[in-house]
Design an enzyme around this catalytic site. Structure first.
Site, PDB file in Angstrom:
ATOM      1  N   ASP A  22     -12.944  -0.076   4.730  1.00 54.83           N
ATOM      2  CA  ASP A  22     -12.184  -0.308   3.488  1.00 54.83           C
ATOM      3  C   ASP A  22     -12.604  -1.642   2.888  1.00 54.83           C
ATOM      4  OD1 ASP A  22     -10.385   0.337   1.517  1.00 54.83           O
ATOM      5  OD2 ASP A  22      -8.617  -0.299   2.618  1.00 54.83           O
TER       6      ASP A  22
ATOM      7  N   GLY B   9       0.832  -1.192   0.000  1.00 57.20           N
ATOM      8  CA  GLY B   9       0.000   0.000   0.000  1.00 57.20           C
ATOM      9  C   GLY B   9       0.866   1.241   0.000  1.00 57.20           C
ATOM     10  N   GLY B  10       0.250   2.396   0.298  1.00 49.00           N
ATOM     11  CA  GLY B  10       0.997   3.634   0.288  1.00 49.00           C
ATOM     12  C   GLY B  10       2.027   3.735   1.391  1.00 49.00           C
ATOM     13  N   PHE B  11       1.709   3.164   2.570  1.00 46.99           N
ATOM     14  CA  PHE B  11       2.609   3.284   3.701  1.00 46.99           C
ATOM     15  C   PHE B  11       3.022   1.934   4.269  1.00 46.99           C
ATOM     16  CE2 PHE B  11       0.184   7.225   3.596  1.00 46.99           C
ATOM     17  CZ  PHE B  11       1.193   8.164   3.708  1.00 46.99           C
ATOM     18  N   ALA B  12       2.476   0.840   3.771  1.00 47.66           N
ATOM     19  CA  ALA B  12       2.748  -0.470   4.361  1.00 47.66           C
ATOM     20  C   ALA B  12       2.978  -1.514   3.271  1.00 47.66           C
ATOM     21  CB  ALA B  12       1.579  -0.904   5.247  1.00 47.66           C
ATOM     22  N   GLN B  13       3.726  -2.543   3.649  1.00 44.34           N
ATOM     23  CA  GLN B  13       3.906  -3.705   2.796  1.00 44.34           C
ATOM     24  C   GLN B  13       3.640  -4.960   3.627  1.00 44.34           C
ATOM     25  OE1 GLN B  13       7.005  -3.694  -0.359  1.00 44.34           O
ATOM     26  NE2 GLN B  13       7.961  -2.100   0.860  1.00 44.34           N
ATOM     27  N   VAL B  14       3.101  -5.977   2.975  1.00 47.15           N
ATOM     28  CA  VAL B  14       2.805  -7.237   3.661  1.00 47.15           C
ATOM     29  C   VAL B  14       3.675  -8.330   3.055  1.00 47.15           C
ATOM     30  CG1 VAL B  14       1.025  -8.909   4.294  1.00 47.15           C
ATOM     31  CG2 VAL B  14       0.426  -6.487   4.040  1.00 47.15           C
TER      32      VAL B  14
ATOM     33  N   LYS C 132       2.989  -7.371   8.387  1.00 45.12           N
ATOM     34  CA  LYS C 132       2.622  -6.067   7.818  1.00 45.12           C
ATOM     35  C   LYS C 132       3.563  -5.021   8.415  1.00 45.12           C
ATOM     36  CE  LYS C 132      -1.259  -3.076   6.687  1.00 45.12           C
ATOM     37  NZ  LYS C 132      -2.728  -2.930   6.713  1.00 45.12           N
TER      38      LYS C 132
END
Length: 534
Positions: free
Chosen positions: A354, A238-243, A259
């Site tokens: 969301d 995402g814009g501020f996170a990675q999983v 995350k």
């Protein structure tokens, strides 16, 4: 101005030969005038202003100084003494002064912040990052510090002010539940430190590997909170996170989803613990699990259970690439799952915020589903472990933290999932999830996001309905009723009862013909084989 030092040494820069560097004599003259000004020996301040302006006019079109930080500082010195600072910045843009240098955006953002132009300051950080200004890491860090300052500024006002942030009418509080200030203030009023699995640390992550970079994490084993995680793949971004998918302590049978978020974000962990406490045990598997949170000053690492079978979006896409679409009976099954999910969630006074197919993971039972109508209807036997799992609670809303009758005015900014109230700038609560469900259903049926048409009704109001047409062999009444009810919600009704009634109508249809359950079972087995082999 705080961001442009009037220290002469900051203007002078590195020494060089004046013959090769025509700017140097000007810098030396400006340096001298600054020294005189700082010691109150400069009788006429206009002398410095004129010198700075003449320097800019002399060299602004000289390509040699387009990316020269010394010249950039002269511009900001000029801006500091100019009432029309926006015009000065426009001139800098026109002449492409240090457009790819992070110092330009950081300095101008700080200048705007000092002037009270907070939104403009925020946009300046975004502009620099979008242009990949270097060093990009420094600019992103400056942006995080700015957001923290803004959060503190608002949070210090008082929690009551935040809760009525927009306005208050007829006893209703309007608030943006996703603003940094609101989330920080609500967290301060919770007991997150008491939750099992919460591991805060006021220091930065001690490891040498950048946690947010897949390039540096790929196939590495690193220590986080005393556990060793072997990174095996990237599951989402995402814009501020990675999983990331990771093995725990080199055990291939112990797989988790990590995350990793920068800046750190403990809110999602809080939401998972609320789910643990409020969702009935029989329904809990439908909402994802967080094992623990490691909170550093620069990162947060949320350790979650890993589901290996992809998302509902993957299932939809698998049909699209073959030139088809999801069969109606499978669409009905997943619609039942989502209706049950939101009925349970909203009854617990929680909003997901969301709701989209990317956040709905697919669950499969270990054994094949049965043809038994009772098992299907009551979700017993293998059907209990079959279905969907709602994850990504970063936009989750805990309604118990707000006064009764609070309504929300935030915009999710997610294209295709902005509910009607957001589109029309009206307050909302549960509608954000109900609209999301409608978009997911529409995507399953039509392979695309929902477009609405607005029609006048007989009572003088308006009703909304999807533009897309239904195939004649579908059970059209079921789908029309679903969209009509959820897109035109009667606020006087208990919407959880609406969800329950809709769910039961879909269940009744499936159970009306044994062939439908049998077909559903076949499709689920086929889907599992297809997705797991992809």
């Amino acid at each position: 101005m705080a961001v442009v030092s009037r220290n002469p040494q900051s203007i002078a820069g590195a020494p060089s030969n004046s013959a090769e560097d025509p700017l140097l004599p000007w810098l030396q003259s400006i340096q001298e005038k600054l020294q005189l000004q700082n010691t109150s020996q400069l009788n006429d301040s206009n002398v410095l202003d004129v010198l700075v302006l003449n320097c800019i006019n002399t060299f602004k079109s000289d390509p040699r100084y387009r990316d020269d930080v010394r010249f950039l500082k002269i511009w900001f010195l000029y801006m500091d003494g100019n009432s029309n600072f926006e015009k000065v910045y426009q001139e800098m843009e026109k002449h492409q002064i240090c457009m790819h240098n992070a110092l330009l955006y950081e300095s101008f953002a700080l200048f705007l912040e000092a002037k009270g132009r907070l939104i403009d300051a925020c946009m300046m950080y975004h502009l620099g990052i979008s242009r990949n200004a270097e060093p990009l890491g420094r600019l992103k860090k400056a942006q995080v510090l700015f957001l923290e300052r803004m959060s503190e500024r608002v949070a210090n006002e008082s929690f009551q002010k935040i809760k009525s942030h927009v306005s208050a009418e007829n006893g209703d509080n309007f608030v943006n539940p996703w603003s940094v200030a609101t989330i920080k203030a609500t967290l301060q009023n919770t007991e997150i430190v008491q939750f099992e699995g919460y591991h805060p640390c006021n220091k930065s992550y001690p490891g040498k590997v950048a946690l947010s970079s897949w390039k540096s994490l790929k196939n590495k084993t690193i220590d986080i909170g005393g556990e060793k995680y072997s990174f095996k793949g990237r599951a989402g971004q995402g814009g501020f996170a990675q999983v990331f998918k990771a093995h725990v302590n080199n055990n291939p049978d112990d797989i988790v989803a990590l995350k990793i978020q920068k800046p750190p974000f403990p809110w999602e962990f809080y939401m998972y613990r609320q789910l643990d406490m409020r969702i009935p045990k029989t329904e809990r598997k439908s909402f994802g699990f967080a094992q623990r949170l490691h909170l550093y000053s620069d990162y947060s690492v949320l350790v979650c259970d890993y589901l290996a079978h992809g998302t509902l979006q993957d299932a939809i896409n698998s049909k699209i690439v073959r030139g088809g679409s999801m069969e109606e009976v499978l669409c009905i099954y997943y619609t039942i799952e989502m209706l049950q999910m939101l009925e349970t969630l909203h009854h617990a006074k929680i909003i997901h915020g969301d709701f989209k197919p990317d956040n709905l993971l697919i669950r499969y039972s270990r054994g094949d589903p049965t043809d038994n109508e009772t098992d299907f209807l009551h979700r017993t036997g293998p059907w209990a472990d079959q279905g969907l799992c709602l994850v990504d609670w970063g936009r989750g809303i805990d309604l118990t933290l707000f006064p009764e009758n609070t309504k929300f005015m935030g915009d999710c900014r997610t294209s295709g999932f902005r509910c009607i109230e957001m589109q029309e700038k009206k307050p909302w609560t549960f509608q954000v999830d109900l609209y999301g469900l409608c978009v997911v259903v529409h995507t399953m049926l039509h392979n695309g996001y929902m477009e609405l048409e607005k029609k006048a009704s007989s009572d003088g109001r308006y009703i909304y309905q999807p533009k897309s047409h239904y195939k004649r062999y579908w059970n059209c009444d079921l789908w029309k009723n679903l969209f009509s009810k959820l897109l035109n919600l009667d606020l006087a009704e208990d919407h959880t009862m609406v969800l329950k009634t809709l769910r039961e109508s879909f269940q009744e249809y499936i159970c009306s013909d044994p062939k439908l359950i049998k077909r559903l079972k076949e499709l689920l087995m086929k889907q599992r084989s297809s997705l797991c082999s992809a």
